[in-house]
Scaffold this motif. Structure first.
Motif, PDB file in Angstrom:
ATOM      1  N   ILE A  37      63.698  56.800  75.835  1.00  0.00           N
ATOM      2  CA  ILE A  37      62.560  55.875  75.776  1.00  0.00           C
ATOM      3  C   ILE A  37      61.877  55.960  74.410  1.00  0.00           C
ATOM      4  CG2 ILE A  37      60.281  55.333  76.736  1.00  0.00           C
ATOM      5  CD1 ILE A  37      61.330  56.346  79.432  1.00  0.00           C
ATOM      6  N   GLY A  38      61.709  57.186  73.922  1.00  0.00           N
ATOM      7  CA  GLY A  38      61.086  57.370  72.615  1.00  0.00           C
ATOM      8  C   GLY A  38      61.891  56.735  71.497  1.00  0.00           C
ATOM      9  N   GLY A  39      63.221  56.880  71.548  1.00  0.00           N
ATOM     10  CA  GLY A  39      64.066  56.254  70.543  1.00  0.00           C
ATOM     11  C   GLY A  39      63.959  54.742  70.576  1.00  0.00           C
ATOM     12  N   GLY A  40      63.907  54.181  71.786  1.00  0.00           N
ATOM     13  CA  GLY A  40      63.748  52.735  71.913  1.00  0.00           C
ATOM     14  C   GLY A  40      62.408  52.262  71.395  1.00  0.00           C
ATOM     15  N   GLU A  41      61.358  53.037  71.663  1.00  0.00           N
ATOM     16  CA  GLU A  41      60.017  52.674  71.178  1.00  0.00           C
ATOM     17  C   GLU A  41      59.975  52.662  69.659  1.00  0.00           C
ATOM     18  OE1 GLU A  41      57.312  54.465  74.881  1.00  0.00           O
ATOM     19  OE2 GLU A  41      57.439  55.541  72.963  1.00  0.00           O
ATOM     20  N   LEU A  42      60.588  53.662  69.047  1.00  0.00           N
ATOM     21  CA  LEU A  42      60.572  53.726  67.586  1.00  0.00           C
ATOM     22  C   LEU A  42      61.327  52.542  66.987  1.00  0.00           C
ATOM     23  CD1 LEU A  42      59.711  55.387  65.104  1.00  0.00           C
ATOM     24  CD2 LEU A  42      61.961  56.468  65.179  1.00  0.00           C
ATOM     25  N   TYR A  43      62.459  52.195  67.574  1.00  0.00           N
ATOM     26  CA  TYR A  43      63.224  51.063  67.045  1.00  0.00           C
ATOM     27  C   TYR A  43      62.425  49.761  67.152  1.00  0.00           C
ATOM     28  CZ  TYR A  43      66.600  47.402  66.344  1.00  0.00           C
ATOM     29  OH  TYR A  43      67.225  46.276  65.863  1.00  0.00           O
ATOM     30  N   HIS A  44      61.778  49.545  68.277  1.00  0.00           N
ATOM     31  CA  HIS A  44      61.020  48.304  68.445  1.00  0.00           C
ATOM     32  C   HIS A  44      59.794  48.267  67.542  1.00  0.00           C
ATOM     33  CE1 HIS A  44      63.313  46.408  71.595  1.00  0.00           C
ATOM     34  NE2 HIS A  44      63.365  47.545  72.257  1.00  0.00           N
ATOM     35  N   PHE A 240      52.569  54.960  79.777  1.00  0.00           N
ATOM     36  CA  PHE A 240      51.502  55.856  80.227  1.00  0.00           C
ATOM     37  C   PHE A 240      50.137  55.169  80.203  1.00  0.00           C
ATOM     38  CE2 PHE A 240      54.682  58.967  78.557  1.00  0.00           C
ATOM     39  CZ  PHE A 240      54.996  59.545  79.781  1.00  0.00           C
ATOM     40  N   LEU A 241      50.142  53.876  80.385  1.00  0.00           N
ATOM     41  CA  LEU A 241      48.916  53.080  80.465  1.00  0.00           C
ATOM     42  C   LEU A 241      48.076  53.267  79.203  1.00  0.00           C
ATOM     43  CD1 LEU A 241      48.042  53.692  84.238  1.00  0.00           C
ATOM     44  CD2 LEU A 241      49.437  51.883  83.228  1.00  0.00           C
ATOM     45  N   ALA A 242      46.848  53.800  79.353  1.00  0.00           N
ATOM     46  CA  ALA A 242      45.960  53.957  78.194  1.00  0.00           C
ATOM     47  C   ALA A 242      46.490  54.972  77.186  1.00  0.00           C
ATOM     48  CB  ALA A 242      44.567  54.368  78.659  1.00  0.00           C
ATOM     49  N   HIS A 243      47.384  55.847  77.639  1.00  0.00           N
ATOM     50  CA  HIS A 243      47.972  56.834  76.734  1.00  0.00           C
ATOM     51  C   HIS A 243      49.041  56.219  75.840  1.00  0.00           C
ATOM     52  CE1 HIS A 243      46.080  60.550  78.131  1.00  0.00           C
ATOM     53  NE2 HIS A 243      46.231  60.122  79.369  1.00  0.00           N
ATOM     54  N   GLY A 244      49.463  54.990  76.138  1.00  0.00           N
ATOM     55  CA  GLY A 244      50.497  54.350  75.341  1.00  0.00           C
ATOM     56  C   GLY A 244      51.889  54.718  75.821  1.00  0.00           C
ATOM     57  N   GLY A 245      52.817  54.850  74.869  1.00  0.00           N
ATOM     58  CA  GLY A 245      54.197  55.160  75.207  1.00  0.00           C
ATOM     59  C   GLY A 245      54.520  56.633  75.058  1.00  0.00           C
ATOM     60  N   VAL A 246      55.806  56.935  75.146  1.00  0.00           N
ATOM     61  CA  VAL A 246      56.266  58.323  75.009  1.00  0.00           C
ATOM     62  C   VAL A 246      55.867  58.900  73.653  1.00  0.00           C
ATOM     63  CG1 VAL A 246      58.345  59.755  74.749  1.00  0.00           C
ATOM     64  CG2 VAL A 246      58.175  58.125  76.646  1.00  0.00           C
ATOM     65  N   LEU A 247      56.045  58.118  72.587  1.00  0.00           N
ATOM     66  CA  LEU A 247      55.723  58.622  71.252  1.00  0.00           C
ATOM     67  C   LEU A 247      54.221  58.736  71.023  1.00  0.00           C
ATOM     68  CD1 LEU A 247      58.370  56.782  69.040  1.00  0.00           C
ATOM     69  CD2 LEU A 247      58.497  59.027  70.141  1.00  0.00           C
ATOM     70  N   ASP A 248      53.420  57.994  71.780  1.00  0.00           N
ATOM     71  CA  ASP A 248      51.966  58.144  71.686  1.00  0.00           C
ATOM     72  C   ASP A 248      51.513  59.424  72.381  1.00  0.00           C
ATOM     73  OD1 ASP A 248      51.123  55.483  70.498  1.00  0.00           O
ATOM     74  OD2 ASP A 248      52.243  54.794  72.240  1.00  0.00           O
ATOM     75  N   ARG A 249      52.137  59.731  73.511  1.00  0.00           N
ATOM     76  CA  ARG A 249      51.712  60.875  74.314  1.00  0.00           C
ATOM     77  C   ARG A 249      52.341  62.179  73.842  1.00  0.00           C
ATOM     78  NH1 ARG A 249      47.460  62.623  76.466  1.00  0.00           N
ATOM     79  NH2 ARG A 249      47.949  63.711  74.572  1.00  0.00           N
ATOM     80  N   PHE A 250      53.586  62.113  73.354  1.00  0.00           N
ATOM     81  CA  PHE A 250      54.312  63.336  73.006  1.00  0.00           C
ATOM     82  C   PHE A 250      54.502  63.505  71.499  1.00  0.00           C
ATOM     83  CE2 PHE A 250      55.587  62.408  77.367  1.00  0.00           C
ATOM     84  CZ  PHE A 250      55.443  63.647  77.978  1.00  0.00           C
ATOM     85  N   ASP A 251      53.715  62.774  70.685  1.00  0.00           N
ATOM     86  CA  ASP A 251      53.891  62.873  69.234  1.00  0.00           C
ATOM     87  C   ASP A 251      53.712  64.308  68.733  1.00  0.00           C
ATOM     88  OD1 ASP A 251      51.186  62.852  69.811  1.00  0.00           O
ATOM     89  OD2 ASP A 251      50.699  61.134  68.556  1.00  0.00           O
ATOM     90  N   SER A 252      52.675  64.985  69.198  1.00  0.00           N
ATOM     91  CA  SER A 252      52.441  66.364  68.778  1.00  0.00           C
ATOM     92  C   SER A 252      53.495  67.303  69.345  1.00  0.00           C
ATOM     93  CB  SER A 252      51.056  66.826  69.228  1.00  0.00           C
ATOM     94  OG  SER A 252      50.042  66.013  68.671  1.00  0.00           O
ATOM     95  N   VAL A 253      53.876  67.073  70.599  1.00  0.00           N
ATOM     96  CA  VAL A 253      54.880  67.913  71.255  1.00  0.00           C
ATOM     97  C   VAL A 253      56.205  67.867  70.501  1.00  0.00           C
ATOM     98  CG1 VAL A 253      56.190  68.277  73.396  1.00  0.00           C
ATOM     99  CG2 VAL A 253      53.792  67.587  73.513  1.00  0.00           C
ATOM    100  N   LEU A 254      56.537  66.701  69.957  1.00  0.00           N
ATOM    101  CA  LEU A 254      57.799  66.550  69.238  1.00  0.00           C
ATOM    102  C   LEU A 254      57.855  67.404  67.978  1.00  0.00           C
ATOM    103  CD1 LEU A 254      58.396  62.699  69.581  1.00  0.00           C
ATOM    104  CD2 LEU A 254      59.628  64.544  70.711  1.00  0.00           C
ATOM    105  N   PHE A 255      56.707  67.806  67.475  1.00  0.00           N
ATOM    106  CA  PHE A 255      56.660  68.713  66.326  1.00  0.00           C
ATOM    107  C   PHE A 255      56.515  70.166  66.767  1.00  0.00           C
ATOM    108  CE2 PHE A 255      56.442  64.927  64.012  1.00  0.00           C
ATOM    109  CZ  PHE A 255      56.379  65.148  62.648  1.00  0.00           C
ATOM    110  N   VAL A 256      55.716  70.401  67.793  1.00  0.00           N
ATOM    111  CA  VAL A 256      55.432  71.772  68.228  1.00  0.00           C
ATOM    112  C   VAL A 256      56.629  72.409  68.933  1.00  0.00           C
ATOM    113  CG1 VAL A 256      53.997  73.196  69.747  1.00  0.00           C
ATOM    114  CG2 VAL A 256      52.949  71.397  68.364  1.00  0.00           C
ATOM    115  N   ALA A 257      57.317  71.651  69.805  1.00  0.00           N
ATOM    116  CA  ALA A 257      58.425  72.221  70.578  1.00  0.00           C
ATOM    117  C   ALA A 257      59.534  72.791  69.690  1.00  0.00           C
ATOM    118  CB  ALA A 257      58.983  71.177  71.550  1.00  0.00           C
ATOM    119  N   PRO A 258      60.063  72.031  68.718  1.00  0.00           N
ATOM    120  CA  PRO A 258      61.104  72.626  67.865  1.00  0.00           C
ATOM    121  C   PRO A 258      60.578  73.752  66.982  1.00  0.00           C
ATOM    122  CG  PRO A 258      60.540  70.412  67.109  1.00  0.00           C
ATOM    123  CD  PRO A 258      59.880  70.599  68.433  1.00  0.00           C
ATOM    124  N   THR A 259      59.290  73.691  66.636  1.00  0.00           N
ATOM    125  CA  THR A 259      58.705  74.790  65.862  1.00  0.00           C
ATOM    126  C   THR A 259      58.726  76.081  66.667  1.00  0.00           C
ATOM    127  OG1 THR A 259      57.242  73.291  64.635  1.00  0.00           O
ATOM    128  CG2 THR A 259      56.609  75.612  64.717  1.00  0.00           C
TER     129      THR A 259
END
Length: 276
Positions: A37-44, A240-259
């Motif tokens: 879903i995140g990959g699709g959101e970024l492409y769009h 996620f309604l007011a939270h937006g999409g996957v990349l809106d909600r998990f933007d920080s997680v996408l950096f913290v998790a691999p760190t």
């Protein structure tokens, strides 16, 4: 606010079940789904022009990146090569109709977002308690929440006005302090009710880790805000309604998790639980 509470009321129990008690196959499916879903959101957001092949590739490449990290991690490099060759070969066949920003969106989304979500699988495979899979969420969401309310209460000085006008220096500081607080609470809970003191990370180490991850989380948040602002998009999606999409909600997680996964891998922090 009501929308945020609704999302939290539904999402948090699901998150806890998948992370703490769900079968590993369910975790793999959830991570692959979020990555797709995140990959699709970024492409769009970035791709602009509609192209059926690239739209499908933007979803499937991150999904399979997660799957390969789970089942054949030694061959992930081969998957990256296959993905890159496939996308560029298609662009060549189209004879210039596919632009580089479309290619970049598909490959960056497929490789970077897939890699980031697969970090949970690498943490899981390291042998630590599954409770530690909550850390990327805790050290991301805590920073975001405390930064939001601190900025709302006392925010005066803009942090990065050209990237995210509402974020403030005071909010950023509050986010870092909130991260440290929640990290220390996590250690206390682990020591007090779940594992022996020797089986968990210490308070001092956690304070440093939470502070560092707070900085990483804010860089992640601002990075995805930078992309949205460049392409004039308010939210990546509406899942996620007011939270937006996957990349809106998990933007920080996408950096913290691999760190966190990299730190646990390279520094061998003593997080292995004595209770198994």
């Amino acid at each position: 606010m009501r929308s945020r509470i609704l999302v939290a009321a539904i999402g948090v129990p699901i998150l806890l079940y998948v992370v703490l008690w769900g079968p590993s196959l369910l975790m793999l499916f959830a991570l692959a789904l979020l990555a797709g879903i995140g990959g699709g959101e970024l492409y769009h957001c970035v791709g602009g022009e509609r192209d059926p092949f690239l739209e499908v590739a933007a979803v499937l490449i991150p999904c399979f990146t997660v799957e390969w990290f789970c089942n054949r991690p030694q061959y992930v490099g081969i998957w990256f090569i296959i993905s890159t060759l496939a996308v560029f070969t298609y662009a060549i066949i189209k004879g210039g109709a596919v632009r580089f920003h479309q290619i970049a969106a598909v490959l960056f989304g497929g490789i970077a977002i897939g890699y980031a979500f697969s970090a949970f699988l690498r943490i899981y495979a390291s042998g630590v308690s599954r409770a530690y899979l909550l850390l990327p969420f805790i050290l991301s969401f805590a920073c975001d929440t405390f930064a939001y309310f601190t900025g709302l209460a006392i925010g005066r000085h803009k942090l990065a006005p050209r990237v995210s006008p509402k974020k403030t220096v005071e909010g950023a500081a509050g986010g870092l302090l909130g991260n440290v607080l929640c990290g220390l609470i996590f250690v206390f809970v682990m020591k007090r009710w779940f594992y022996s003191a020797s089986g968990t990370i210490g308070y001092g180490s956690m304070a440093v880790l939470a502070l560092f991850c707070g900085v990483v989380a804010q860089v992640g948040d601002l990075s995805f805000s930078l992309i949205k602002r460049e392409f004039g998009v308010k939210d990546y999606g509406k899942i996620f309604l007011a939270h937006g999409g996957v990349l809106d909600r998990f933007d920080s997680v996408l950096f913290v998790a691999p760190t966190l996964a990299a730190l646990m891998d390279t520094m061998q922090i003593g997080w292995r639980c004595t209770a198994g």
